[in-house]
Design a protein around this motif. Structure first.
Motif, PDB file in Angstrom:
ATOM      1  N   ILE A 264       0.838  -1.198   0.000  1.00 22.23           N
ATOM      2  CA  ILE A 264       0.000   0.000   0.000  1.00 22.23           C
ATOM      3  C   ILE A 264       0.877   1.253   0.000  1.00 22.23           C
ATOM      4  N   VAL A 265       1.963   1.216   0.741  1.00 24.61           N
ATOM      5  CA  VAL A 265       2.914   2.341   0.725  1.00 24.61           C
ATOM      6  C   VAL A 265       3.495   2.510  -0.676  1.00 24.61           C
ATOM      7  N   ARG A 266       3.792   1.400  -1.339  1.00 29.10           N
ATOM      8  CA  ARG A 266       4.326   1.461  -2.705  1.00 29.10           C
ATOM      9  C   ARG A 266       3.285   2.035  -3.660  1.00 29.10           C
ATOM     10  N   PHE A 267       2.029   1.631  -3.474  1.00 31.30           N
ATOM     11  CA  PHE A 267       0.949   2.175  -4.303  1.00 31.30           C
ATOM     12  C   PHE A 267       0.851   3.685  -4.113  1.00 31.30           C
ATOM     13  N   ALA A 268       0.907   4.122  -2.865  1.00 35.48           N
ATOM     14  CA  ALA A 268       0.797   5.543  -2.568  1.00 35.48           C
ATOM     15  C   ALA A 268       1.935   6.339  -3.198  1.00 35.48           C
ATOM     16  N   ALA A 269       3.137   5.770  -3.182  1.00 42.78           N
ATOM     17  CA  ALA A 269       4.303   6.471  -3.704  1.00 42.78           C
ATOM     18  C   ALA A 269       4.315   6.521  -5.230  1.00 42.78           C
ATOM     19  N   GLY A 270       3.818   5.453  -5.874  1.00 49.43           N
ATOM     20  CA  GLY A 270       3.924   5.368  -7.333  1.00 49.43           C
ATOM     21  C   GLY A 270       2.653   5.655  -8.097  1.00 49.43           C
ATOM     22  N   ILE A 271       1.492   5.595  -7.421  1.00 50.40           N
ATOM     23  CA  ILE A 271       0.213   5.759  -8.120  1.00 50.40           C
ATOM     24  C   ILE A 271      -0.676   6.751  -7.368  1.00 50.40           C
ATOM     25  N   GLY A 272      -1.241   6.326  -6.250  1.00 47.34           N
ATOM     26  CA  GLY A 272      -2.104   7.177  -5.450  1.00 47.34           C
ATOM     27  C   GLY A 272      -3.434   7.479  -6.109  1.00 47.34           C
ATOM     28  N   PHE A 273      -4.135   8.471  -5.553  1.00 44.71           N
ATOM     29  CA  PHE A 273      -5.400   8.947  -6.105  1.00 44.71           C
ATOM     30  C   PHE A 273      -5.220  10.388  -6.576  1.00 44.71           C
ATOM     31  N   VAL A 274      -6.205  10.923  -7.258  1.00 41.56           N
ATOM     32  CA  VAL A 274      -6.132  12.310  -7.721  1.00 41.56           C
ATOM     33  C   VAL A 274      -5.876  13.229  -6.527  1.00 41.56           C
ATOM     34  N   PRO A 275      -4.905  14.126  -6.613  1.00 39.74           N
ATOM     35  CA  PRO A 275      -4.572  15.011  -5.488  1.00 39.74           C
ATOM     36  C   PRO A 275      -5.778  15.788  -4.974  1.00 39.74           C
ATOM     37  N   GLU A 276      -5.857  15.917  -3.658  1.00 36.70           N
ATOM     38  CA  GLU A 276      -6.908  16.652  -2.951  1.00 36.70           C
ATOM     39  C   GLU A 276      -8.263  15.963  -2.968  1.00 36.70           C
ATOM     40  N   SER A 277      -8.364  14.810  -3.629  1.00 38.94           N
ATOM     41  CA  SER A 277      -9.640  14.091  -3.644  1.00 38.94           C
ATOM     42  C   SER A 277      -9.892  13.446  -2.285  1.00 38.94           C
ATOM     43  N   GLN A 278     -11.141  13.076  -2.049  1.00 37.11           N
ATOM     44  CA  GLN A 278     -11.495  12.442  -0.782  1.00 37.11           C
ATOM     45  C   GLN A 278     -10.706  11.151  -0.582  1.00 37.11           C
ATOM     46  N   LYS A 279     -10.530  10.390  -1.648  1.00 32.88           N
ATOM     47  CA  LYS A 279      -9.813   9.122  -1.521  1.00 32.88           C
ATOM     48  C   LYS A 279      -8.328   9.332  -1.265  1.00 32.88           C
ATOM     49  N   GLN A 280      -7.752  10.382  -1.836  1.00 38.70           N
ATOM     50  CA  GLN A 280      -6.345  10.662  -1.564  1.00 38.70           C
ATOM     51  C   GLN A 280      -6.153  11.064  -0.108  1.00 38.70           C
ATOM     52  N   ARG A 281      -7.087  11.849   0.428  1.00 33.34           N
ATOM     53  CA  ARG A 281      -6.991  12.222   1.844  1.00 33.34           C
ATOM     54  C   ARG A 281      -7.123  10.983   2.737  1.00 33.34           C
ATOM     55  N   LYS A 282      -7.987  10.061   2.340  1.00 32.86           N
ATOM     56  CA  LYS A 282      -8.139   8.824   3.094  1.00 32.86           C
ATOM     57  C   LYS A 282      -6.859   7.997   3.020  1.00 32.86           C
ATOM     58  N   LEU A 283      -6.224   7.981   1.855  1.00 31.67           N
ATOM     59  CA  LEU A 283      -4.961   7.250   1.701  1.00 31.67           C
ATOM     60  C   LEU A 283      -3.890   7.861   2.595  1.00 31.67           C
ATOM     61  N   GLU A 284      -3.842   9.167   2.676  1.00 30.86           N
ATOM     62  CA  GLU A 284      -2.853   9.820   3.539  1.00 30.86           C
ATOM     63  C   GLU A 284      -3.091   9.482   5.006  1.00 30.86           C
ATOM     64  N   GLU A 285      -4.362   9.368   5.390  1.00 34.07           N
ATOM     65  CA  GLU A 285      -4.678   8.920   6.751  1.00 34.07           C
ATOM     66  C   GLU A 285      -4.184   7.495   6.969  1.00 34.07           C
ATOM     67  N   ALA A 286      -4.375   6.659   5.947  1.00 31.58           N
ATOM     68  CA  ALA A 286      -3.946   5.262   6.055  1.00 31.58           C
ATOM     69  C   ALA A 286      -2.425   5.169   6.186  1.00 31.58           C
ATOM     70  N   LEU A 287      -1.698   6.021   5.477  1.00 31.80           N
ATOM     71  CA  LEU A 287      -0.239   6.020   5.569  1.00 31.80           C
ATOM     72  C   LEU A 287       0.216   6.404   6.972  1.00 31.80           C
ATOM     73  N   GLN A 288      -0.488   7.352   7.565  1.00 28.55           N
ATOM     74  CA  GLN A 288      -0.174   7.720   8.945  1.00 28.55           C
ATOM     75  C   GLN A 288      -0.437   6.542   9.868  1.00 28.55           C
ATOM     76  N   HIS A 289      -1.536   5.843   9.592  1.00 28.74           N
ATOM     77  CA  HIS A 289      -1.900   4.660  10.364  1.00 28.74           C
ATOM     78  C   HIS A 289      -0.805   3.590  10.240  1.00 28.74           C
ATOM     79  N   ILE A 290      -0.303   3.410   9.031  1.00 31.95           N
ATOM     80  CA  ILE A 290       0.744   2.414   8.789  1.00 31.95           C
ATOM     81  C   ILE A 290       2.031   2.796   9.509  1.00 31.95           C
ATOM     82  N   SER A 291       2.353   4.083   9.507  1.00 33.46           N
ATOM     83  CA  SER A 291       3.587   4.519  10.160  1.00 33.46           C
ATOM     84  C   SER A 291       3.554   4.261  11.659  1.00 33.46           C
TER      85      SER A 291
END
Length: 257
Positions: free
Chosen positions: A209-236
């Motif tokens: 999932i970290v690799r997905f976030a670094a290489g693909i992700g979601f459209v910037p500022e979208s709701q799903k991208q914000r959720k992904l950033e929350e998930a990355l914090q959760h993973i850390s």
């Protein structure tokens, strides 16, 4: 022909249905083809959340996220057409933004038809041109695609990234394209209320999932991208402790890495 199994290399004729074999965790194969970024974005958005089979009308994109609707509108304008809002959460890709004037077939519809994408959702697929794209454009396509039919969630210490489609062909192609970028996803079939069923790609490895976030992700500022950033914090805060591949024999790692 030998294949790598848990017990070592075995001839295909000695394998049975259900035996596990080693397969690559990456397929770093990319094309050299480049097309306009707006076409890449439109393909990802319309294949995921768009109506592509609209005879006599305009292709339509629907999303509850205003950021994604604005992203679609920007791509439509860059394509040379005019976005027209429809109801509250949809937008059409039109030639001029209004009815009347010169009679001309919708240009986005003509483009989709030339790719064979003037189909209903269960028949959607990844067109050939996408498999020929450069690495950066391929990642851009997957970003737009996942922004529509993908999502991320987390609870407890678990994090889940999914992509869902009613088209098996589309799901299997996306699974392959993810491997090109080093992201491993499992494919499952899920029952739906309509009875038609859906095909779901699942990524549960935090490292993936970290690799997905670094290489693909979601459209910037979208709701799903914000959720992904929350998930990355959760993973850390709760990183992955153990790989699912720890039980493989040493000979397997030369192929799987």
């Amino acid at each position: 022909h030998p294949l790598l199994a848990f017990e070592g290399w075995q001839a295909v004729q000695d394998l049975a249905i259900g035996d596990r074999i080693g397969v690559p965790r990456r397929l770093p194969i990319f094309g050299s083809r480049e097309i306009p970024a707006c076409e890449v974005d439109l393909l990802g958005l319309l294949i995921s959340d768009g109506q592509c089979d609209t005879p006599g009308s305009s292709p339509r994109y629907t999303s509850g996220d205003p950021v994604l609707r604005a992203f679609f509108a920007e791509a439509v304008r860059a394509f040379g057409c005019v976005p027209r809002p429809v109801a509250r959460v949809s937008a059409n890709a039109t030639n001029r933004g209004a009815r009347g004037g010169v009679m001309e077939k919708n240009r986005v519809a003509v483009w989709l038809e030339s790719l064979g994408l003037n189909v209903k959702s269960p028949e959607k697929f990844v067109p050939t041109v996408v498999f020929e794209l450069t690495r950066s454009l391929l990642a851009r396509f997957l970003r737009a695609l996942f922004s529509g039919d993908g999502g991320v969630s987390f609870s407890g210490t678990g994090v889940h990234l999914e992509f869902c489609s009613t088209s098996e062909r589309l799901a299997r192609s996306v699974q392959h394209l993810l491997l090109r970028l080093g992201v491993v996803a499992t494919l499952r079939r899920r029952s739906t209320a309509s009875g038609r069923g859906a095909y779901v790609l699942c990524v549960t490895s935090k490292d993936q999932i970290v690799r997905f976030a670094a290489g693909i992700g979601f459209v910037p500022e979208s709701q799903k991208q914000r959720k992904l950033e929350e998930a990355l914090q959760h993973i850390s805060e709760a990183p992955q402790q153990k790989s699912n591949f720890d039980t493989l024999p040493p000979a397997a790692w030369s192929l799987l890495r």
